[in-house]
Every structure is written in C-alpha cells, then in structure tokens.
Design a protein around this motif. Structure first.
Motif, PDB file in Angstrom:
ATOM      1  N   ASP A   1       0.868  -1.178   0.000  1.00 23.06           N
ATOM      2  CA  ASP A   1       0.000   0.000   0.000  1.00 23.06           C
ATOM      3  C   ASP A   1       0.908   1.231   0.000  1.00 23.06           C
ATOM      4  N   VAL A   2       1.361   1.601  -1.182  1.00 17.70           N
ATOM      5  CA  VAL A   2       2.300   2.718  -1.353  1.00 17.70           C
ATOM      6  C   VAL A   2       1.930   3.486  -2.608  1.00 17.70           C
ATOM      7  N   GLN A   3       1.905   4.798  -2.482  1.00 15.89           N
ATOM      8  CA  GLN A   3       1.694   5.662  -3.632  1.00 15.89           C
ATOM      9  C   GLN A   3       2.818   6.699  -3.687  1.00 15.89           C
ATOM     10  N   LEU A   4       3.267   7.002  -4.895  1.00 18.43           N
ATOM     11  CA  LEU A   4       4.337   7.969  -5.103  1.00 18.43           C
ATOM     12  C   LEU A   4       3.785   9.205  -5.793  1.00 18.43           C
ATOM     13  N   GLY A   5       4.279  10.359  -5.397  1.00 18.04           N
ATOM     14  CA  GLY A   5       3.864  11.601  -6.035  1.00 18.04           C
ATOM     15  C   GLY A   5       5.032  12.539  -6.239  1.00 18.04           C
ATOM     16  N   ASP A   6       5.157  13.087  -7.428  1.00 15.38           N
ATOM     17  CA  ASP A   6       6.190  14.081  -7.726  1.00 15.38           C
ATOM     18  C   ASP A   6       5.611  15.462  -7.420  1.00 15.38           C
ATOM     19  N   VAL A   7       6.107  16.093  -6.348  1.00 10.17           N
ATOM     20  CA  VAL A   7       5.574  17.402  -5.946  1.00 10.17           C
ATOM     21  C   VAL A   7       6.597  18.509  -6.169  1.00 10.17           C
ATOM     22  N   THR A   8       7.560  18.245  -7.042  1.00  3.95           N
ATOM     23  CA  THR A   8       8.606  19.235  -7.315  1.00  3.95           C
ATOM     24  C   THR A   8       8.017  20.544  -7.811  1.00  3.95           C
ATOM     25  N   ASP A   9       7.045  20.461  -8.699  1.00  8.04           N
ATOM     26  CA  ASP A   9       6.453  21.674  -9.261  1.00  8.04           C
ATOM     27  C   ASP A   9       5.308  22.216  -8.418  1.00  8.04           C
ATOM     28  N   SER A  10       4.803  21.405  -7.501  1.00  9.09           N
ATOM     29  CA  SER A  10       3.675  21.841  -6.677  1.00  9.09           C
ATOM     30  C   SER A  10       4.107  22.741  -5.538  1.00  9.09           C
ATOM     31  N   PHE A  11       5.306  22.485  -5.006  1.00  2.00           N
ATOM     32  CA  PHE A  11       5.797  23.223  -3.855  1.00  2.00           C
ATOM     33  C   PHE A  11       7.077  23.960  -4.185  1.00  2.00           C
ATOM     34  N   ALA A  12       7.232  25.119  -3.571  1.00  2.00           N
ATOM     35  CA  ALA A  12       8.508  25.833  -3.598  1.00  2.00           C
ATOM     36  C   ALA A  12       9.223  25.545  -2.288  1.00  2.00           C
ATOM     37  N   GLN A  13      10.525  25.551  -2.331  1.00  3.54           N
ATOM     38  CA  GLN A  13      11.344  25.253  -1.158  1.00  3.54           C
ATOM     39  C   GLN A  13      12.332  26.397  -0.968  1.00  3.54           C
ATOM     40  N   ILE A  14      12.223  27.078   0.153  1.00  2.00           N
ATOM     41  CA  ILE A  14      13.062  28.248   0.426  1.00  2.00           C
ATOM     42  C   ILE A  14      13.839  28.004   1.701  1.00  2.00           C
ATOM     43  N   ALA A  15      15.157  28.084   1.635  1.00  2.37           N
ATOM     44  CA  ALA A  15      16.001  27.906   2.811  1.00  2.37           C
ATOM     45  C   ALA A  15      16.271  29.257   3.454  1.00  2.37           C
ATOM     46  N   VAL A  16      16.152  29.294   4.769  1.00  4.37           N
ATOM     47  CA  VAL A  16      16.524  30.470   5.554  1.00  4.37           C
ATOM     48  C   VAL A  16      17.697  30.032   6.426  1.00  4.37           C
ATOM     49  N   VAL A  17      18.865  30.600   6.165  1.00  2.00           N
ATOM     50  CA  VAL A  17      20.103  30.104   6.753  1.00  2.00           C
ATOM     51  C   VAL A  17      20.816  31.209   7.498  1.00  2.00           C
ATOM     52  N   GLY A  18      21.358  30.890   8.660  1.00  4.91           N
ATOM     53  CA  GLY A  18      22.161  31.852   9.401  1.00  4.91           C
ATOM     54  C   GLY A  18      21.878  31.800  10.890  1.00  4.91           C
ATOM     55  N   PRO A  19      22.717  32.442  11.692  1.00  5.29           N
ATOM     56  CA  PRO A  19      22.571  32.380  13.158  1.00  5.29           C
ATOM     57  C   PRO A  19      21.229  32.874  13.676  1.00  5.29           C
TER      58      PRO A  19
END
Length: 315
Positions: A80-98
């Motif tokens: 019971d496994v389903q795969l989904g490509d959500v690369t274009d559905s979501f944006a990913q933004i990194a916030v980096v620093g102290p």
C-alpha cells in the motif's frame, strides 16, 4: 531540489528495504539523511527523508529526482504505497544563518521554542497566509537553518516577507563556500553513481548499521567487516597554501605520484585560505599529510574546516 511524497500504510516498511537509514524508526516530526544504492553498493542518490505524519517527504538533487522516482516505482508490488512528484507543486526556500530561527518563527507564526527544539531533520507543519507550510531543519547548508515548503503560487510573497524580516538572497558562490567549509559533499560534484557511500565519508550520517536488509547492504557490510572499512579512496578536506583556488579536477600529488583529484574548491573567508574537497588514495587520508595540488602545497585537513555557528539552537 527534487521533491517526492510517499504515502500509504506501507510507506515506511517499503522504503526501509530500499534506503540505507532506518526509515521505520522515524516518528511524526522526525527525519533522516540516507542514500539510495544499487545492488553493487554504488550511489543512485543521497536524500533527506521527513516523516510528516501521513506521508514521507523525500528531498534530493533535482537532476536525480526522475531516476529515483522511476526506480522506486519499479519496487512497488502489492504494498500500500503511492508515489507523487511534488517538485512543481511546492517551492522550497532555505533560511540560513545564526538568526534563522527568529526570522522563521516571526514570518511563519511558529513558537520560537518549537523551532529551536527541532532535531536535525526535524519537521513541523504550520500555515502561512492560510496556506499549508512545512518547516524542516536543514543540515546540509553549512550553517543553522530551515527549509520552508509552501505552495508554488505563494513563493514570491514569502520571499518578499522574508526580505522584509531582514534576510537577503544568498548567492550561489557564498552558499558553496559555506557548504565546503562545513565539509558537506554535493551529489554530481563530490560523489556520483560510481561512488560508494563509504568513499564519500557519509556513512556515519546516512547509514544505519542496526536495521535489516536494504539494497546494496551486502557490499557495505563486506567493506566494513572484511575490509575493515578501508576503501581504495576517500573524500577528505584539503587546505591549500597561497591564494590560488585549485580547480575541480585538479590532480592531487605526493611527489611524482598522483594520489587523487579535487572535486570542490573555494576561498574560505573564515580561514583566509583556499580549501578543497577531494578524493585521495587510502594511504594519504591522515590529517596533516602533505600533498601538492597544481604545484601548490596542501595538507589533508579534518572536516569540517569550520564549525557551524551554534546560534539558533538551544538544545
């Protein structure tokens, strides 16, 4: 980055037999770093795995996402496994620093204590402007930080709000310097489809030595037990004399003997010296070993070159 979601009741046990780390052990809000190997123990990809409670989110380099998705699909039979490509559905933004925890808390409306207490690869769900948001603690940027996953249509507005909160865009060169200073290898630069995870020195982070079988495990165990963990070459840090940064691909030599090649390099502002990642023959792994790179003196250096700032974390 590429992003894949794995859903279904059998998602954890299914990935347990394919990835190198202990996926079944993950509980909601936790995650891990892992590798996906061929039967010959070579790397298909390295990836971060996050258990969100109802799905597993996989994050990896964009240029291996399609390969990973296709291979995962091949191994679904009656599970019971389903795969989904959500690369274009979501944006990913990194916030980096102290100060990243404070900024993310203020923008995403999350209690600062909740962010600061997230373990490595920890995650939580929130909302931003009424849209679902996922926040994960990142470990591969070289400095404390978080990834924010939002619907693609929300990305520009979120970027704008982060800028108003005091962040600025991190250029690719600076991001690469931070990564190299932290000794974090990058797929298709410091490791690829011909690399064993032990050669890339990621085994302590990416491999569980207590879980059951997974694809490629026999090779890993054979190297560890019969070969005592010794591989023909291994990724190391290199500090270079002078002020010239060696180019990726530059030969690493000991006397007249070529013993390796550079894979990543940068000028380190923290050390005020050129630094590099590269593979060297197993006889030259000891920190302090003198070599030359493109005629310049260099020394094998323990990783990380620079410890990341502890700011932004209280536990």
């Amino acid at each position: 980055m590429g992003r894949i979601v794995v859903s279904g009741a059998d998602r954890a046990s299914y990935l347990q037999g394919l990835l190198t780390n202990d996926i079944v052990a993950l509980t909601t809000g936790h995650g891990c770093y892992a590798a996906y190997l061929t039967a010959q123990g070579r790397m298909i990809a390295d990836l971060h795995v996050y258990e969100l409670g109802d799905v597993l989110l996989l994050r990896m380099a964009a240029d291996v996402k399609d390969t990973v998705l296709a291979r995962l699909d091949q191994f679904i039979f009656s599970e019971d496994v389903q795969l989904g490509d959500v690369t274009d559905s979501f944006a990913q933004i990194a916030v980096v620093g102290p100060d990243s925890a404070r900024v993310v808390a203020s923008v995403a409306g999350i209690a600062l204590e909740s962010l600061e207490s997230l373990p490595d690869h920890g995650n939580l769900r929130s909302s931003w402007r009424g849209a679902p948001t996922i926040v994960t603690r990142v470990t591969d940027t070289g400095e404390p930080g978080y990834d924010l996953f939002v619907e693609r249509a929300q990305a520009d507005a979120l970027n704008s709000e982060l800028t108003s909160a005091g962040t600025f865009a991190l250029d690719e060169l600076t991001a690469d310097v931070l990564r190299i200073e932290a000794g974090v290898p990058l797929f298709h630069r410091d490791m690829d489809e011909d690399t064993l995870p032990l050669e890339a020195a990621i085994e302590s982070r990416a491999i569980s030595f207590t879980k059951g079988c997974y694809v490629g495990q026999e090779v890993v165990i054979r190297v560890l037990h019969r070969g005592h963990g010794r591989v023909a070459r291994k990724l190391v840090g290199l500090t270079v004399s002078g002020d010239k940064v060696p180019q990726p691909g530059a030969a690493i030599a000991s006397g007249d003997r070529e013993v390796g090649k550079v894979t990543s390099s940068a000028m380190s502002p923290a050390l005020n010296a050129p630094i590099a990642l590269g593979y060297v023959h197993r006889d030259f792994l000891e920190p302090g070993t003198a070599v030359t790179i493109a005629g310049a003196g260099a020394v094998v250096t323990g990783l990380p070159f620079v410890e990341s700032s502890p700011a932004g974390r209280t536990t």
